[in-house]
Design an enzyme around this catalytic site. Structure first.
Site: not given
Ligand code: AMP
Length: 192
Positions: A129, A14, A90, A135, A146
Protein backbone atom coordinates in the site's frame (compact mmCIF):
# COMPACT_ATOMS: atom_id res chain seq x y z
CA UNK A 1 -30.22 2.25 13.23
CA UNK A 2 -27.26 -0.08 12.75
CA UNK A 3 -23.87 0.63 14.32
CA UNK A 4 -21.00 -1.58 13.26
CA UNK A 5 -17.40 -1.51 14.48
CA UNK A 6 -14.90 -2.77 11.91
CA UNK A 7 -12.02 -4.02 14.00
CA UNK A 8 -8.59 -5.36 13.08
CA UNK A 9 -4.88 -4.70 12.85
CA UNK A 10 -3.48 -2.05 10.54
CA UNK A 11 -3.55 -3.51 7.03
CA UNK A 12 -6.32 -6.01 7.85
CA UNK A 13 -8.69 -4.52 5.26
CA UNK A 14 -10.90 -2.35 7.49
CA UNK A 15 -11.10 0.48 4.96
CA UNK A 16 -11.79 -1.79 1.98
CA UNK A 17 -14.51 -3.78 3.74
CA UNK A 18 -16.04 -0.62 5.24
CA UNK A 19 -16.63 0.76 1.74
CA UNK A 20 -18.50 -2.41 0.80
CA UNK A 21 -20.52 -2.23 4.03
CA UNK A 22 -21.62 1.32 3.17
CA UNK A 23 -22.98 0.01 -0.15
CA UNK A 24 -24.83 -2.83 1.49
CA UNK A 25 -26.28 -1.14 4.56
CA UNK A 26 -26.30 2.52 3.48
CA UNK A 27 -24.99 3.82 6.78
CA UNK A 28 -22.56 6.64 7.50
CA UNK A 29 -18.81 5.83 7.59
CA UNK A 30 -16.34 7.31 10.06
CA UNK A 31 -12.68 6.42 9.54
CA UNK A 32 -10.70 8.10 12.30
CA UNK A 33 -7.46 7.56 10.32
CA UNK A 34 -9.02 9.41 7.33
CA UNK A 35 -10.28 12.23 9.57
CA UNK A 36 -6.76 12.67 10.94
CA UNK A 37 -5.10 12.45 7.50
CA UNK A 38 -7.50 15.16 6.25
CA UNK A 39 -6.44 17.41 9.14
CA UNK A 40 -2.77 16.78 8.30
CA UNK A 41 -3.42 17.58 4.62
CA UNK A 42 -5.16 20.85 5.60
CA UNK A 43 -2.35 21.65 8.06
CA UNK A 44 -4.78 22.35 10.94
CA UNK A 45 -3.66 22.56 14.59
CA UNK A 46 -5.06 19.09 15.15
CA UNK A 47 -3.25 17.88 12.03
CA UNK A 48 0.07 19.12 13.43
CA UNK A 49 -0.49 17.22 16.69
CA UNK A 50 -1.76 14.09 14.91
CA UNK A 51 1.18 13.85 12.52
CA UNK A 52 3.60 13.64 15.46
CA UNK A 53 1.88 10.49 16.68
CA UNK A 54 1.02 8.94 13.31
CA UNK A 55 4.55 9.25 11.91
CA UNK A 56 5.88 7.30 14.90
CA UNK A 57 3.16 4.66 14.69
CA UNK A 58 1.73 5.71 18.06
CA UNK A 59 -1.93 6.19 18.95
CA UNK A 60 -3.41 9.65 19.37
CA UNK A 61 -4.17 10.07 23.13
CA UNK A 62 -7.59 8.73 24.15
CA UNK A 63 -9.01 12.00 25.46
CA UNK A 64 -8.28 13.83 22.20
CA UNK A 65 -9.45 10.93 20.04
CA UNK A 66 -12.72 10.55 21.93
CA UNK A 67 -13.34 14.28 21.53
CA UNK A 68 -12.72 14.04 17.77
CA UNK A 69 -15.09 11.09 17.45
CA UNK A 70 -17.81 12.84 19.44
CA UNK A 71 -17.49 15.88 17.14
CA UNK A 72 -17.79 13.63 14.09
CA UNK A 73 -21.02 12.13 15.44
CA UNK A 74 -22.45 15.58 16.25
CA UNK A 75 -21.54 17.20 12.96
CA UNK A 76 -22.94 14.48 10.70
CA UNK A 77 -26.76 14.24 10.87
CA UNK A 78 -26.55 10.98 8.87
CA UNK A 79 -24.73 9.40 11.84
CA UNK A 80 -28.04 9.22 13.72
CA UNK A 81 -29.14 6.53 11.24
CA UNK A 82 -26.15 4.34 12.03
CA UNK A 83 -22.39 4.36 11.56
CA UNK A 84 -19.61 2.11 10.39
CA UNK A 85 -16.79 2.83 12.83
CA UNK A 86 -13.52 2.15 11.02
CA UNK A 87 -10.40 2.43 13.20
CA UNK A 88 -12.25 3.42 16.37
CA UNK A 89 -12.19 2.23 19.12
CA UNK A 90 -8.53 1.21 19.42
CA UNK A 91 -8.26 1.05 23.23
CA UNK A 92 -10.51 -0.09 26.09
CA UNK A 93 -11.15 3.53 27.27
CA UNK A 94 -12.23 4.42 23.70
CA UNK A 95 -14.61 1.42 23.63
CA UNK A 96 -16.12 2.42 26.99
CA UNK A 97 -16.51 6.00 25.73
CA UNK A 98 -18.14 4.79 22.50
CA UNK A 99 -20.71 2.77 24.46
CA UNK A 100 -21.48 5.87 26.55
CA UNK A 101 -21.73 8.16 23.50
CA UNK A 102 -24.13 5.78 21.78
CA UNK A 103 -26.28 5.22 24.88
CA UNK A 104 -26.68 9.01 25.15
CA UNK A 105 -27.97 8.96 21.58
CA UNK A 106 -30.36 6.08 22.26
CA UNK A 107 -28.18 3.61 20.38
CA UNK A 108 -25.55 0.90 20.89
CA UNK A 109 -22.81 -1.01 19.08
CA UNK A 110 -24.81 -3.67 17.24
CA UNK A 111 -21.92 -5.77 15.97
CA UNK A 112 -18.15 -5.90 15.77
CA UNK A 113 -16.55 -7.34 12.66
CA UNK A 114 -13.08 -8.60 13.60
CA UNK A 115 -10.83 -9.03 10.55
CA UNK A 116 -8.19 -11.57 11.56
CA UNK A 117 -4.95 -11.65 9.54
CA UNK A 118 -1.44 -12.94 10.36
CA UNK A 119 1.28 -10.35 10.99
CA UNK A 120 3.47 -11.42 8.03
CA UNK A 121 0.59 -10.81 5.63
CA UNK A 122 -0.23 -7.47 7.28
CA UNK A 123 3.35 -6.27 6.81
CA UNK A 124 3.39 -7.31 3.16
CA UNK A 125 0.04 -5.59 2.50
CA UNK A 126 1.09 -2.33 4.18
CA UNK A 127 4.42 -2.23 2.32
CA UNK A 128 2.50 -2.71 -0.94
CA UNK A 129 0.00 0.00 0.00
CA UNK A 130 2.89 2.34 0.83
CA UNK A 131 4.42 1.72 -2.61
CA UNK A 132 1.08 2.13 -4.41
CA UNK A 133 -0.42 5.10 -2.56
CA UNK A 134 2.58 6.82 -0.97
CA UNK A 135 0.88 6.65 2.45
CA UNK A 136 3.54 8.05 4.77
CA UNK A 137 3.08 5.68 7.73
CA UNK A 138 3.31 2.56 5.53
CA UNK A 139 7.09 2.21 5.94
CA UNK A 140 8.73 -0.72 7.72
CA UNK A 141 9.76 1.20 10.86
CA UNK A 142 6.33 2.72 11.47
CA UNK A 143 4.57 -0.51 10.50
CA UNK A 144 6.58 -2.40 13.15
CA UNK A 145 5.51 0.11 15.81
CA UNK A 146 1.89 0.08 14.67
CA UNK A 147 1.76 -3.71 14.99
CA UNK A 148 3.35 -3.56 18.44
CA UNK A 149 0.80 -0.96 19.52
CA UNK A 150 -1.98 -3.06 18.01
CA UNK A 151 -1.01 -6.17 19.96
CA UNK A 152 -0.59 -4.36 23.28
CA UNK A 153 -3.33 -1.71 23.23
CA UNK A 154 -5.94 -2.69 20.65
CA UNK A 155 -6.11 -6.49 20.63
CA UNK A 156 -7.50 -6.62 24.22
CA UNK A 157 -10.67 -5.14 22.74
CA UNK A 158 -11.32 -8.49 21.08
CA UNK A 159 -12.03 -10.01 24.51
CA UNK A 160 -13.97 -6.90 25.55
CA UNK A 161 -16.39 -7.37 22.64
CA UNK A 162 -16.47 -11.18 22.96
CA UNK A 163 -17.67 -10.66 26.56
CA UNK A 164 -20.33 -8.27 25.25
CA UNK A 165 -21.43 -10.99 22.79
CA UNK A 166 -20.83 -8.72 19.82
CA UNK A 167 -17.62 -10.04 18.24
CA UNK A 168 -17.79 -11.77 14.85
CA UNK A 169 -14.42 -13.27 13.91
CA UNK A 170 -13.86 -13.06 10.16
CA UNK A 171 -10.80 -14.68 8.53
CA UNK A 172 -9.35 -11.67 6.73
CA UNK A 173 -7.21 -13.48 4.12
CA UNK A 174 -8.38 -14.29 0.61
CA UNK A 175 -10.32 -12.30 -1.94
CA UNK A 176 -12.05 -9.07 -0.94
CA UNK A 177 -15.39 -10.42 -2.18
CA UNK A 178 -15.08 -13.71 -0.31
CA UNK A 179 -14.24 -11.90 2.94
CA UNK A 180 -17.18 -9.59 2.37
CA UNK A 181 -19.52 -12.55 1.85
CA UNK A 182 -18.44 -13.88 5.28
CA UNK A 183 -19.15 -10.47 6.82
CA UNK A 184 -22.57 -10.28 5.18
CA UNK A 185 -23.45 -13.77 6.43
CA UNK A 186 -22.66 -12.63 9.97
CA UNK A 187 -24.42 -9.25 9.79
CA UNK A 188 -27.48 -9.81 7.58
CA UNK A 189 -29.41 -11.71 10.27
CA UNK A 190 -28.83 -8.82 12.72
CA UNK A 191 -30.26 -6.17 10.42
CA UNK A 192 -34.06 -6.12 10.45
P1 AMP B 1 -5.69 3.98 10.28
O1 AMP B 1 -5.92 4.70 9.00
O2 AMP B 1 -6.97 3.55 10.95
O3 AMP B 1 -4.71 2.85 10.17
O4 AMP B 1 -5.03 5.04 11.29
C1 AMP B 1 -3.77 5.66 11.01
C2 AMP B 1 -3.18 6.22 12.29
O5 AMP B 1 -4.06 7.21 12.84
C3 AMP B 1 -2.97 5.23 13.41
O6 AMP B 1 -1.74 4.52 13.28
C4 AMP B 1 -2.99 6.13 14.64
O7 AMP B 1 -1.76 6.82 14.79
C5 AMP B 1 -4.05 7.16 14.26
N1 AMP B 1 -5.41 6.72 14.72
C6 AMP B 1 -6.47 6.40 13.93
N2 AMP B 1 -7.54 6.04 14.67
C7 AMP B 1 -7.13 6.15 15.97
C8 AMP B 1 -7.76 5.88 17.22
N3 AMP B 1 -9.02 5.43 17.30
N4 AMP B 1 -7.03 6.10 18.35
C9 AMP B 1 -5.76 6.56 18.31
N5 AMP B 1 -5.11 6.81 17.17
C10 AMP B 1 -5.77 6.60 15.99
Amino acid sequence: MFNIVVFGAPGSGKGTQSLKLIDRYGVHHISTGEVLRQHIKNDTDLGKIASEYISKGHLIPDELMIHILSDELDSNPAAAEGVIFDGFPRTIPQAVALNEMLVKRGAKVDAVVGLEVEDEELIERMLNRGRETGRADDNIETITNRLKVYHTQTQPLRDFYIKEGKYHAIPGSGSVDHIFSLISEALDPLKQ
